[in-house]
Design a protein around this motif. Structure first.
Motif, PDB file in Angstrom:
ATOM      1  N   GLN A 313       0.752  -1.233   0.047  1.00 40.11           N
ATOM      2  CA  GLN A 313       0.120   0.133  -0.069  1.00 40.11           C
ATOM      3  C   GLN A 313       0.991   1.052  -0.139  1.00 40.11           C
ATOM      4  OE1 GLN A 313      -2.748  -0.858   3.353  1.00 40.11           O
ATOM      5  NE2 GLN A 313      -3.954   0.175   1.938  1.00 40.11           N
ATOM      6  N   LEU A 314       1.922   1.299   0.757  1.00 39.43           N
ATOM      7  CA  LEU A 314       2.787   2.548   0.933  1.00 39.43           C
ATOM      8  C   LEU A 314       3.554   2.650  -0.380  1.00 39.43           C
ATOM      9  CD1 LEU A 314       4.118   1.749   4.591  1.00 39.43           C
ATOM     10  CD2 LEU A 314       2.190   3.582   3.798  1.00 39.43           C
ATOM     11  N   ARG A 315       4.052   1.661  -0.939  1.00 37.35           N
ATOM     12  CA  ARG A 315       4.604   1.713  -2.291  1.00 37.35           C
ATOM     13  C   ARG A 315       3.738   2.178  -3.408  1.00 37.35           C
ATOM     14  NH1 ARG A 315       9.693  -0.676  -2.286  1.00 37.35           N
ATOM     15  NH2 ARG A 315       9.559  -0.530  -4.518  1.00 37.35           N
ATOM     16  N   VAL A 316       2.388   1.638  -3.359  1.00 43.45           N
ATOM     17  CA  VAL A 316       1.693   2.296  -4.507  1.00 43.45           C
ATOM     18  C   VAL A 316       1.398   3.685  -4.388  1.00 43.45           C
ATOM     19  CG1 VAL A 316      -0.687   2.231  -5.282  1.00 43.45           C
ATOM     20  CG2 VAL A 316       0.255  -0.031  -4.942  1.00 43.45           C
ATOM     21  N   ALA A 317       1.131   4.129  -3.186  1.00 43.94           N
ATOM     22  CA  ALA A 317       0.743   5.492  -2.586  1.00 43.94           C
ATOM     23  C   ALA A 317       2.096   6.414  -3.093  1.00 43.94           C
ATOM     24  CB  ALA A 317       0.395   5.702  -1.197  1.00 43.94           C
ATOM     25  N   ALA A 318       3.174   5.813  -2.870  1.00 46.63           N
ATOM     26  CA  ALA A 318       4.230   6.674  -3.121  1.00 46.63           C
ATOM     27  C   ALA A 318       4.901   6.509  -4.631  1.00 46.63           C
ATOM     28  CB  ALA A 318       5.343   6.115  -2.495  1.00 46.63           C
ATOM     29  N   GLY A 319       3.935   5.940  -5.275  1.00 45.34           N
ATOM     30  CA  GLY A 319       4.176   5.698  -6.924  1.00 45.34           C
ATOM     31  C   GLY A 319       5.385   4.820  -7.267  1.00 45.34           C
ATOM     32  N   LEU A 320       5.774   3.768  -6.364  1.00 46.69           N
ATOM     33  CA  LEU A 320       6.526   2.822  -6.683  1.00 46.69           C
ATOM     34  C   LEU A 320       6.129   1.492  -7.048  1.00 46.69           C
ATOM     35  CD1 LEU A 320       8.725   3.354  -3.364  1.00 46.69           C
ATOM     36  CD2 LEU A 320       9.120   4.337  -5.560  1.00 46.69           C
ATOM     37  N   ALA A 321       6.920   0.668  -7.591  1.00 46.66           N
ATOM     38  CA  ALA A 321       6.658  -0.639  -8.354  1.00 46.66           C
ATOM     39  C   ALA A 321       6.451  -1.426  -6.958  1.00 46.66           C
ATOM     40  CB  ALA A 321       7.644  -1.293  -8.985  1.00 46.66           C
ATOM     41  N   PRO A 322       5.735  -2.550  -7.044  1.00 47.29           N
ATOM     42  CA  PRO A 322       5.727  -3.747  -5.651  1.00 47.29           C
ATOM     43  C   PRO A 322       7.059  -4.299  -5.691  1.00 47.29           C
ATOM     44  CG  PRO A 322       4.629  -4.604  -7.876  1.00 47.29           C
ATOM     45  CD  PRO A 322       4.833  -3.037  -8.276  1.00 47.29           C
ATOM     46  N   THR A 323       6.938  -4.898  -4.497  1.00 49.96           N
ATOM     47  CA  THR A 323       8.210  -5.544  -4.048  1.00 49.96           C
ATOM     48  C   THR A 323       8.350  -7.057  -4.708  1.00 49.96           C
ATOM     49  OG1 THR A 323       7.140  -6.894  -2.022  1.00 49.96           O
ATOM     50  CG2 THR A 323       8.109  -4.638  -1.532  1.00 49.96           C
ATOM     51  N   PHE A 324       7.319  -7.481  -5.340  1.00 48.87           N
ATOM     52  CA  PHE A 324       7.398  -8.707  -6.059  1.00 48.87           C
ATOM     53  C   PHE A 324       6.886  -8.610  -7.560  1.00 48.87           C
ATOM     54  CE2 PHE A 324       2.862  -7.543  -4.528  1.00 48.87           C
ATOM     55  CZ  PHE A 324       2.030  -7.649  -5.987  1.00 48.87           C
ATOM     56  N   ASP A 325       7.301  -9.656  -8.384  1.00 45.07           N
ATOM     57  CA  ASP A 325       7.002  -9.820  -9.803  1.00 45.07           C
ATOM     58  C   ASP A 325       5.542 -10.149  -9.887  1.00 45.07           C
ATOM     59  OD1 ASP A 325       6.679 -10.211 -12.315  1.00 45.07           O
ATOM     60  OD2 ASP A 325       8.620 -11.479 -12.611  1.00 45.07           O
ATOM     61  N   PRO A 326       4.586  -9.257 -10.557  1.00 39.73           N
ATOM     62  CA  PRO A 326       3.164  -9.749 -10.657  1.00 39.73           C
ATOM     63  C   PRO A 326       3.081 -11.053 -11.689  1.00 39.73           C
ATOM     64  CG  PRO A 326       3.474  -7.442 -10.819  1.00 39.73           C
ATOM     65  CD  PRO A 326       5.065  -7.916 -10.943  1.00 39.73           C
ATOM     66  N   ASP A 327       4.068 -11.299 -12.436  1.00 35.50           N
ATOM     67  CA  ASP A 327       3.727 -12.330 -13.473  1.00 35.50           C
ATOM     68  C   ASP A 327       4.257 -13.707 -12.769  1.00 35.50           C
ATOM     69  OD1 ASP A 327       3.029 -10.695 -15.345  1.00 35.50           O
ATOM     70  OD2 ASP A 327       5.042  -9.921 -15.798  1.00 35.50           O
ATOM     71  N   THR A 328       4.975 -13.777 -11.586  1.00 34.49           N
ATOM     72  CA  THR A 328       5.368 -14.854 -10.800  1.00 34.49           C
ATOM     73  C   THR A 328       4.865 -15.152  -9.576  1.00 34.49           C
ATOM     74  OG1 THR A 328       7.569 -13.926 -10.414  1.00 34.49           O
ATOM     75  CG2 THR A 328       7.660 -14.851 -12.333  1.00 34.49           C
ATOM     76  N   LEU A 329       4.091 -14.151  -8.912  1.00 33.35           N
ATOM     77  CA  LEU A 329       3.720 -14.254  -7.620  1.00 33.35           C
ATOM     78  C   LEU A 329       2.761 -15.442  -7.713  1.00 33.35           C
ATOM     79  CD1 LEU A 329       3.747 -13.240  -4.819  1.00 33.35           C
ATOM     80  CD2 LEU A 329       1.610 -11.777  -5.528  1.00 33.35           C
ATOM     81  N   ALA A 330       2.805 -16.431  -6.626  1.00 33.56           N
ATOM     82  CA  ALA A 330       1.886 -17.524  -6.521  1.00 33.56           C
ATOM     83  C   ALA A 330       1.676 -17.870  -5.209  1.00 33.56           C
ATOM     84  CB  ALA A 330       2.455 -18.753  -7.312  1.00 33.56           C
ATOM     85  N   PRO A 331       0.502 -18.429  -4.932  1.00 35.81           N
ATOM     86  CA  PRO A 331       0.207 -18.746  -3.542  1.00 35.81           C
ATOM     87  C   PRO A 331       0.722 -20.121  -3.140  1.00 35.81           C
ATOM     88  CG  PRO A 331      -1.888 -19.056  -4.953  1.00 35.81           C
ATOM     89  CD  PRO A 331      -0.699 -18.540  -5.896  1.00 35.81           C
ATOM     90  N   ARG A 332       0.779 -20.102  -1.795  1.00 31.02           N
ATOM     91  CA  ARG A 332       1.445 -21.549  -1.231  1.00 31.02           C
ATOM     92  C   ARG A 332       0.973 -21.637   0.214  1.00 31.02           C
ATOM     93  NH1 ARG A 332       7.896 -21.308  -0.935  1.00 31.02           N
ATOM     94  NH2 ARG A 332       7.424 -23.341  -0.549  1.00 31.02           N
ATOM     95  N   GLY A 333       0.346 -23.006   0.387  1.00 34.41           N
ATOM     96  CA  GLY A 333      -0.320 -23.507   1.722  1.00 34.41           C
ATOM     97  C   GLY A 333      -1.564 -22.797   1.969  1.00 34.41           C
ATOM     98  N   HIS A 334      -1.865 -22.881   3.012  1.00 39.26           N
ATOM     99  CA  HIS A 334      -3.148 -22.472   3.370  1.00 39.26           C
ATOM    100  C   HIS A 334      -3.057 -21.799   4.910  1.00 39.26           C
ATOM    101  CE1 HIS A 334      -7.569 -23.415   3.343  1.00 39.26           C
ATOM    102  NE2 HIS A 334      -7.603 -23.041   4.389  1.00 39.26           N
ATOM    103  N   ALA A 335      -4.102 -20.732   5.238  1.00 41.05           N
ATOM    104  CA  ALA A 335      -3.868 -19.742   6.185  1.00 41.05           C
ATOM    105  C   ALA A 335      -5.509 -19.756   6.789  1.00 41.05           C
ATOM    106  CB  ALA A 335      -3.330 -18.525   5.981  1.00 41.05           C
ATOM    107  N   ILE A 336      -5.600 -19.478   7.905  1.00 36.33           N
ATOM    108  CA  ILE A 336      -6.769 -19.309   8.751  1.00 36.33           C
ATOM    109  C   ILE A 336      -6.573 -18.131   9.778  1.00 36.33           C
ATOM    110  CG2 ILE A 336      -8.520 -20.170  10.372  1.00 36.33           C
ATOM    111  CD1 ILE A 336      -7.800 -23.060   9.204  1.00 36.33           C
TER     112      ILE A 336
END
Length: 445
Positions: A313-336
Motif C-alpha cells: 500500500q505504501l509503495r503504491v501511494a508513493a508511486g513505486l513498483a511492488p516488491t514482487f513480480d506480478p507475473d510470477t507471484l503464486a500462493p502457497r499453503g493455507h492460512a486461517i
C-alpha cells in the motif's frame, strides 16, 4: 518511499501499520483518543497526538483534529486503516487537498463503490455477475413490494450506503418485507445519513468469498487470491481462510478475472476487496460489494502469498513498483484467521473489562496481530476486536491442527472473549470438512 506516516486509526490495525512503517524506516505517528492513551499502538509509535475524547465522532472521526495532528507533526501521508474514515471520500479529498498523500484508493473510486446500487450497476456494466435486484433505490414501500414480487422471495433488504454487515434484513414474504423495509430504512438514515434501500435476491444457503485486489501505481489491477469468509454472526465475520475450500481452479480463474474487471472499471489503485456471494449448489457467484480499503482479514492473504500488504500500500501511494513480480507471484499453503473479540462465546454480546492475563501463543506458523497487552482496559466505546490469531501451514488440515493448538495456548482473562467458540468451531465437522456456509454459526448455537 514515504518518510512519515500518520495512522488515522486505533488498536490492532494501527499497531499493525506502525510495525511495517518502522520496519521500513518510515516515521510512524499515532493519533489516539483519551481512552486509548495507554494502548500499545500509542506507545510503539515514534510520535503520538491525542485528538479528542473517547467518543469516535470527537476523535477518530474528527477530520479537523486529525489533519491538525498531521500538520503539527509534519506527516507526509495518512493511512486510514479500516473503519472510521477509511471509506470516507470527502476525507480522502481533504487529505490530498492539504498536500498530503492518501494511502488508499482515489476518492472517486470510494464514491463509486460506497453506494451499493451504483456499485451493482457499474459492476453489471463491466461484466461482473450481480444478483437479481433493483437498479435504483426503492423509493417507498410500494416500490419495494413491487421489486420483491419481480425478483421473487426471499429477498434481502439492504441499506444502499451500508457496509460491514450492517443495515440488512431478510424478508420471506410481503408481510416480513413491510417490517424489514421500515426497519432498514430507519437504521440507514440514523447510521449513514442516507435512507436509500436496495432489494436483492436472498440465497438461503450461500458462501461469502472475497478477492484481494491491488491496483498498482502503473495502472494494472492484480487479484491476489480469494478468502473464504462464511463464518459469521449477524452478517459480520468471525473467521476467514485462504484459499477457499469451496473454490475449484476453474471457479478461481473466473472469480479472480471478475475481480480484476471490477477494479479496472473504477481505475482502482491501492488495496481493496471485491466481495462475492457464492451459491454452492450451482457454482455461480455474484458481486456483493467492494471494500475500498485494507480488510481486517488481510493477514491470511499475506501468509499465503508471502508479502506485506501494508508495505505494498505504501509503495503504491508513493508511486513505486511492488516488491514482487506480478507475473510470477503464486500462493502457497493455507492460512486461517480467527478474530478474538471481547464478547461472550455464546450470544456474542460485548464484554469489556480490564485484561488480567494476556499470553499470546507462539510457534511455527502462528501469528498474532493484537491491539492490547496485559493490564490494558477494553472500553465499550469501540469495536470489540482484541486480536487476530492467524495460522499457516502447507495444507488446510495442518492449518486447522495448528489453530486448535494455538487457541488452547492463548491465555486471556478479564474481559469476556470468544476463544471457547473457536475451540468449538475447529472441532465442528461441518467446518473441518470445508463444506459450510454463512449459517454455520447459527447451526452451532
Amino acid at each position: 518511499m514515504i518518510d512519515s506516516l500518520l495512522v488515522a486509526n486505533r488498536g490492532e490495525i494501527a499497531r499493525r501499520i506502525i510495525r511495517t512503517a518502522r520496519r521500513l524506516g518510515v516515521r510512524a505517528i499515532a493519533v489516539h483518543s483519551e481512552a486509548d492513551a495507554d494502548l500499545p499502538f500509542v506507545v510503539e509509535a515514534d510520535e503520538a497526538v491525542c485528538v479528542g475524547p473517547a467518543n469516535p465522532a470527537q476523535s477518530y472521526r474528527n477530520t479537523e483534529a486529525i489533519l491538525a495532528a498531521a500538520r503539527s507533526t509534519g506527516a507526509q501521508a495518512i493511512h486510514p486503516g479500516y473503519g472510521f474514515l477509511s471509506e470516507n471520500a470527502d476525507f480522502a479529498r481533504t487529505v490530498e487537498a492539504a498536500g498530503l498523500i492518501w494511502v488508499g484508493p482515489g476518492a472517486d473510486a470510494i464514491t463509486a463503490m460506497g453506494d451499493k446500487i451504483n456499485a451493482r450497476n457499474l459492476m453489471a456494466a463491466a461484466g461482473v455477475p450481480v444478483a437479481p435486484g433493483t437498479t435504483e433505490p426503492a423509493a417507498d414501500l410500494a416500490a419495494a413490494v413491487a421489486a420483491a414480487a419481480e425478483i421473487g422471495y426471499p429477498v434481502m433488504v439492504k441499506a444502499a450506503a451500508g457496509g460491514g454487515g450492517m443495515g440488512m434484513g431478510v424478508a420471506v414474504d410481503e408481510v416480513a418485507l413491510r417490517t424489514e423495509y421500515d426497519k432498514v430504512r430507519a437504521f440507514a438514515e440514523r447510521m449513514f445519513g442516507d435512507g436509500s434501500v436496495l432489494i436483492e435476491r436472498y440465497f438461503p444457503r450461500v458462501r461469502h468469498v472475497e478477492v484481494q485486489i491491488l491496483g498498482l501505481a502503473d495502472g494494472r489491477v492484480l487479484a491476489l487470491g480469494e478468502r473464504e469468509c462464511s463464518v459469521q454472526r449477524r452478517n459480520q465475520k468471525l473467521a476467514e481462510e485462504s484459499p477457499s475450500p469451496a473454490v475449484s481452479p476453474d471457479l478461481r480463474s473466473r472469480l479472480l478475472a471478475a475481480a480484476v474487471r471490477a477494479g479496472e472499471a473504477v481505475h482502482y489503485r491501492n488495496a481493496g476487496t471485491v466481495e462475492c456471494l457464492l451459491d454452492p449448489a450451482t457454482g455461480e457467484f455474484f458481486f456483493l460489494e467492494m471494500n475500498t480499503r485494507l480488510q481486517v482479514e488481510h493477514p491470511v492473504t499475506e501468509l499465503v502469498y508471502g508479502l506485506d500488504l501494508v508495505e505494498e500500500q505504501l509503495r503504491v501511494a508513493a508511486g513505486l513498483a511492488p516488491t514482487f513480480d506480478p507475473d510470477t507471484l503464486a500462493p502457497r499453503g493455507h492460512a486461517i484467521e480467527l478474530r478474538v473479540n471481547a464478547e461472550d462465546p455464546k450470544r456474542f454480546l460485548p464484554g469489556p473489562g480490564t485484561i488480567t492475563t494476556w499470553v499470546e501463543p507462539t510457534g511455527e506458523g502462528v501469528r498474532v496481530d493484537s491491539g492490547y497487552v496485559e493490564g490494558n482496559t477494553v472500553t465499550p466505546f469501540y469495536d470489540s476486536l482484541l486480536a487476530k490469531l492467524i495460522v499457516s501451514a502447507p495444507t488446510r488440515a495442518e492449518a486447522i491442527s495448528r489453530a486448535k493448538a494455538a487457541v488452547a495456548r492463548f491465555e486471556l482473562t478479564g474481559p469476556k472473549n470468544n476463544l471457547p467458540f473457536f475451540a468449538e468451531l475447529l472441532e465442528n465437522e461441518e467446518f473441518t470438512s470445508g463444506d459450510y456456509d454463512t449459517a454455520i454459526v447459527s447451526r452451532m448455537r
